[in-house]
Motif scaffolding. Structure first.
Motif, short mmCIF file in Angstrom:
data_model
loop_
_atom_site.label_atom_id
_atom_site.label_comp_id
_atom_site.label_asym_id
_atom_site.label_seq_id
_atom_site.Cartn_x
_atom_site.Cartn_y
_atom_site.Cartn_z
N THR A 1 0.83 -1.21 0.00
CA THR A 1 0.00 0.00 0.00
C THR A 1 0.86 1.26 0.00
OG1 THR A 1 -0.14 -0.23 2.42
CG2 THR A 1 -2.00 -1.04 1.12
N LEU A 2 2.09 1.15 0.49
CA LEU A 2 3.00 2.29 0.52
C LEU A 2 3.39 2.69 -0.91
CD1 LEU A 2 4.24 3.74 3.03
CD2 LEU A 2 6.33 2.45 2.59
N LEU A 3 3.75 1.70 -1.71
CA LEU A 3 4.10 1.97 -3.11
C LEU A 3 2.89 2.48 -3.88
CD1 LEU A 3 6.09 1.84 -5.50
CD2 LEU A 3 5.37 -0.54 -5.84
N GLN A 4 1.75 1.84 -3.65
CA GLN A 4 0.53 2.25 -4.35
C GLN A 4 0.17 3.70 -4.05
OE1 GLN A 4 -2.20 -0.68 -2.89
NE2 GLN A 4 -1.20 -2.37 -3.97
N ALA A 5 0.25 4.06 -2.77
CA ALA A 5 -0.09 5.43 -2.37
C ALA A 5 0.89 6.43 -2.96
CB ALA A 5 -0.11 5.54 -0.84
N CYS A 6 2.16 6.07 -2.98
CA CYS A 6 3.18 6.97 -3.51
C CYS A 6 2.97 7.22 -5.00
CB CYS A 6 4.56 6.39 -3.25
SG CYS A 6 5.92 7.53 -3.60
N LEU A 7 2.72 6.16 -5.75
CA LEU A 7 2.50 6.31 -7.19
C LEU A 7 1.22 7.09 -7.47
CD1 LEU A 7 3.50 2.73 -8.41
CD2 LEU A 7 4.81 4.85 -8.65
N LEU B 1 12.44 4.39 -19.55
CA LEU B 1 11.34 5.22 -20.05
C LEU B 1 11.22 6.50 -19.22
CD1 LEU B 1 8.60 2.54 -20.81
CD2 LEU B 1 9.77 4.00 -22.48
N GLY B 2 11.43 6.38 -17.92
CA GLY B 2 11.42 7.57 -17.07
C GLY B 2 12.52 8.54 -17.47
N ARG B 3 13.70 8.00 -17.76
CA ARG B 3 14.81 8.84 -18.24
C ARG B 3 14.42 9.52 -19.55
NH1 ARG B 3 19.95 6.13 -19.64
NH2 ARG B 3 20.67 8.29 -19.72
N SER C 1 2.19 4.73 -17.00
CA SER C 1 1.36 3.52 -16.88
C SER C 1 1.11 2.82 -18.21
CB SER C 1 0.02 3.87 -16.22
OG SER C 1 -0.64 4.89 -16.94
N THR C 2 0.90 3.59 -19.27
CA THR C 2 0.63 2.99 -20.60
C THR C 2 1.52 3.67 -21.65
OG1 THR C 2 -1.22 4.55 -20.86
CG2 THR C 2 -1.75 2.33 -20.05
N PRO C 3 2.81 3.38 -21.63
CA PRO C 3 3.78 4.11 -22.47
C PRO C 3 3.44 4.12 -23.96
CG PRO C 3 4.91 2.70 -20.89
CD PRO C 3 3.46 2.35 -20.80
N VAL C 4 2.91 3.03 -24.47
CA VAL C 4 2.68 2.95 -25.91
C VAL C 4 1.71 4.02 -26.39
CG1 VAL C 4 0.72 1.33 -25.84
CG2 VAL C 4 2.29 1.30 -27.79
N THR C 5 0.87 4.52 -25.50
CA THR C 5 -0.16 5.48 -25.91
C THR C 5 0.38 6.89 -26.13
OG1 THR C 5 -0.76 6.05 -23.62
CG2 THR C 5 -1.92 4.19 -24.65
N VAL C 6 1.57 7.19 -25.61
CA VAL C 6 2.04 8.58 -25.69
C VAL C 6 3.44 8.79 -26.26
CG1 VAL C 6 0.55 9.40 -23.82
CG2 VAL C 6 2.83 8.54 -23.29
N PHE C 7 4.32 7.81 -26.12
CA PHE C 7 5.72 8.08 -26.45
C PHE C 7 5.97 8.33 -27.94
CE2 PHE C 7 7.07 6.83 -22.17
CZ PHE C 7 8.07 7.76 -21.97
N THR C 8 5.23 7.68 -28.81
CA THR C 8 5.43 7.94 -30.24
C THR C 8 5.12 9.40 -30.57
OG1 THR C 8 4.88 5.65 -30.81
CG2 THR C 8 4.73 7.28 -32.57
N ASN C 9 4.04 9.90 -30.01
CA ASN C 9 3.68 11.30 -30.23
C ASN C 9 4.68 12.26 -29.58
OD1 ASN C 9 1.40 10.73 -31.76
ND2 ASN C 9 0.03 10.71 -29.98
N LEU C 10 5.16 11.90 -28.39
CA LEU C 10 6.13 12.76 -27.70
C LEU C 10 7.45 12.83 -28.47
CD1 LEU C 10 5.56 11.81 -23.94
CD2 LEU C 10 4.78 13.86 -25.16
N ASN D 1 3.68 -2.51 -14.89
CA ASN D 1 3.14 -2.88 -13.58
C ASN D 1 3.61 -1.87 -12.53
OD1 ASN D 1 5.76 -3.62 -12.64
ND2 ASN D 1 5.52 -5.69 -13.47
N LEU D 2 3.15 -2.04 -11.30
CA LEU D 2 3.44 -1.04 -10.27
C LEU D 2 4.93 -0.91 -9.98
CD1 LEU D 2 0.53 -1.57 -7.71
CD2 LEU D 2 0.79 0.24 -9.41
N HIS D 3 5.65 -2.02 -10.00
CA HIS D 3 7.09 -1.94 -9.74
C HIS D 3 7.80 -1.16 -10.86
CE1 HIS D 3 7.62 -5.40 -6.61
NE2 HIS D 3 6.61 -4.60 -6.33
N GLU D 4 7.39 -1.41 -12.09
CA GLU D 4 8.01 -0.69 -13.21
C GLU D 4 7.58 0.78 -13.21
OE1 GLU D 4 10.38 -1.67 -15.87
OE2 GLU D 4 10.70 -2.79 -14.02
N GLN D 5 6.37 1.06 -12.76
CA GLN D 5 5.95 2.46 -12.62
C GLN D 5 6.81 3.16 -11.57
OE1 GLN D 5 1.69 3.18 -12.21
NE2 GLN D 5 1.23 1.36 -13.43
N GLY D 6 7.17 2.41 -10.53
CA GLY D 6 8.06 2.96 -9.52
C GLY D 6 9.44 3.25 -10.10
N ARG D 7 9.94 2.34 -10.91
CA ARG D 7 11.25 2.55 -11.54
C ARG D 7 11.18 3.70 -12.54
NH1 ARG D 7 10.88 -3.26 -11.78
NH2 ARG D 7 12.13 -4.24 -10.14
#
Length: 209
Positions: free
Chosen positions: A47-53, A106-108, A138-147, A186-192
């Protein structure tokens, strides 16, 4: 950042992941579960990770504060200490260009695209962080091509061609570490993702770019 304290109390950590950064909004039982994990040396509650994200997604102004990045790092590193995974590399304190995590890279990438936008539009009030961070995380494929298409427009506005080359090389290095843009993280990758974004932003500041 100069305003950040050297150490955070548990209460201050939890306030930073509560809705609107208000102590009244700290989820029930979270403080007790967090303290129990610290005292017992067990994995931190999910719940700590979920709340933070969730707080990062809702905080369009600051997104990944240092305390939030540190909390995600602590959560992930402790989790994989107890549940080892050969595909997981420990999250470092600073920028790790060789971190194998897709979310981290992806965050970088998102941080670099934002930096390009900022330099192309000095004094801009809102960047891609405000509008696209949630989807990119959360859903990289939907935005990165346009960005990536948008960044061509931003690069064309930069007068310093050496700067353009620097950005293009950095983008090439990061994209070269990605196989594709996943439909979902997933949540762990969203954290990364959050940590990769934070680390890359900090690296820009440290270089005084």
């Amino acid at each position: 950042p100069p305003k950040e304290p050297e150490y955070y109390s548990i209460w201050r950590i939890l306030v930073n992941i509560a809705t609107q950064d208000k102590s009244d909004n700290i989820p029930p039982n979270m403080a007790g579960d967090f303290m129990r994990a610290i005292l017992d040396g067990t994995p931190y509650p999910a719940t700590l990770l979920q709340a933070c994200l969730r707080r990062i997604r809702s905080d369009t102004e600051t997104r990944v504060k240092p305390v939030r990045a540190a909390l995600i790092k602590a959560y992930l590193n402790r989790y994989y200490y107890f549940y080892p995974n050969p595909k997981h590399k420990e999250v470092a304190l600073q920028l790790d260009i060789n971190q194998p995590s897709t979310g981290y890279q992806l965050g970088r990438l998102f941080a670099v695209l934002e930096k390009i936008q900022e330099e192309a539009n000095p004094g801009i009030n809102a960047t891609i962080r405000e509008r696209f961070y949630g989807a990119a995380c959360s859903t990289p494929v939907t935005v990165f091509t346009n960005l990536l298409r948008l960044k061509n427009h931003h690069l064309a506005k930069l007068d310093n061609k050496g700067r353009v080359i620097t950005f293009e090389k950095l983008l090439g290095d990061i994209v070269g570490k990605l196989q594709d843009f996943p439909p979902h993280l997933n949540l762990h990758e969203q954290g990364r993702f959050a940590i990769g974004y934070y680390h890359q932003r900090q690296a820009f500041f440290e270089r005084k770019d």
